[in-house]
Enzyme design. Structure first.
Site, PDB file in Angstrom:
ATOM      1  N   LYS A 152       0.835  -1.205   0.000  1.00 23.72           N
ATOM      2  CA  LYS A 152       0.000   0.000   0.000  1.00 23.72           C
ATOM      3  C   LYS A 152       0.874   1.261   0.000  1.00 23.72           C
ATOM      4  CE  LYS A 152      -2.242   2.631   2.868  1.00 23.72           C
ATOM      5  NZ  LYS A 152      -2.637   2.985   4.198  1.00 23.72           N
ATOM      6  N   ASP A 207      -6.861   1.313   1.147  1.00 29.75           N
ATOM      7  CA  ASP A 207      -6.982   1.431   2.595  1.00 29.75           C
ATOM      8  C   ASP A 207      -8.424   1.104   2.975  1.00 29.75           C
ATOM      9  OD1 ASP A 207      -8.502   3.604   1.857  1.00 29.75           O
ATOM     10  OD2 ASP A 207      -7.407   5.071   3.042  1.00 29.75           O
TER      11      ASP A 207
END
Ligand code: SF4
Length: 214
Positions: free
Chosen positions: A120, A138
């Protein structure tokens, strides 16, 4: 996919200024902020780092190494998992100096080889710094993508990322993740989505989703 193009067009009309809200003046500061933002809010990270960046706007890997773990821990003590993050951050800065001349590498493998940097984080850096159409998934991106039917419902965020990469039209590839984050953070919240005032309600499979449900 017609719906996806329509969804992103409408989200962009609602959030024309959707952007990464982690404050930074250079790629290293962004990388540091993203690493620190794990399991805490962007707001908390900005608040912790603001005095440091105000004192030294070009804060760099060598500044962090010179500062050391203990002193940096006192800077970030207000955010979650601070001791581990302080340790990782100094190791990260040291590795940037040793392997990349203090620069943030802009390829996935080199990024993900850095201490504390996962998929991420790499996606955010590649998106914001290199302008690549990556999908950093997220909690907001995951929730909104599933509600809108852009991704399958799953706990596996890599699967959500892959689903998004398949359906997001090329023209929205770079902005998509920030549009989904803004919509999730400020409108399609987990517990109180504002469905009656939502511009993409027509395209949404979960319009009227009950409070607290995905
Ligand atoms: S209609 Fe409701 S659930 Fe769907 S995106 Fe909008 S706020 Fe979220």
């Amino acid at each position: 996919m017609k719906d996806a193009a329509e969804i992103f067009k409408k989200l962009h009309e609602l959030w024309p200024n959707a952007h990464c809200e982690l404050e930074h003046n250079n790629p290293f500061q962004l990388l540091l902020a993203v690493v620190l933002s794990a399991q805490t809010t962007d707001k908390a990270v900005n608040k912790a780092l603001a005095p440091l960046f105000a004192r030294k706007s070009d804060f760099s890997p060598s500044d962090l190494v010179a500062m050391g773990e203990k002193k940096f821990l006192s800077v970030i003590k207000s955010i979650g998992l601070a001791p581990t993050k302080a340790k990782n951050s100094v190791a990260l800065a040291r590795q940037l100096l040793q392997l990349h001349a203090g620069q943030v590498p802009l390829d996935r493998k080199s990024l993900e080889d850095l201490p504390g940097v996962g998929r991420k984080t790499a996606n955010v850096v590649l998106n914001v710094v290199a302008g690549l159409p990556t999908m950093a998934v997220d909690t907001h991106v995951a929730r909104v993508s599933v509600r809108l039917g852009l991704a399958r419902r799953t706990e596996n965020r890599v699967q959500i990322e892959e689903d998004l990469l398949k359906v997001v039209p090329q023209e929205w590839g770079v902005q998509a993740h920030n549009l989904l984050i803004f919509h999730g953070r400020y409108h399609c919240t987990a517990r109180a989505p504002k469905c009656t005032a939502c511009p993409v309600a027509h395209e949404c499979r979960k319009v009227g989703v009950a409070i607290g449900k995905a």
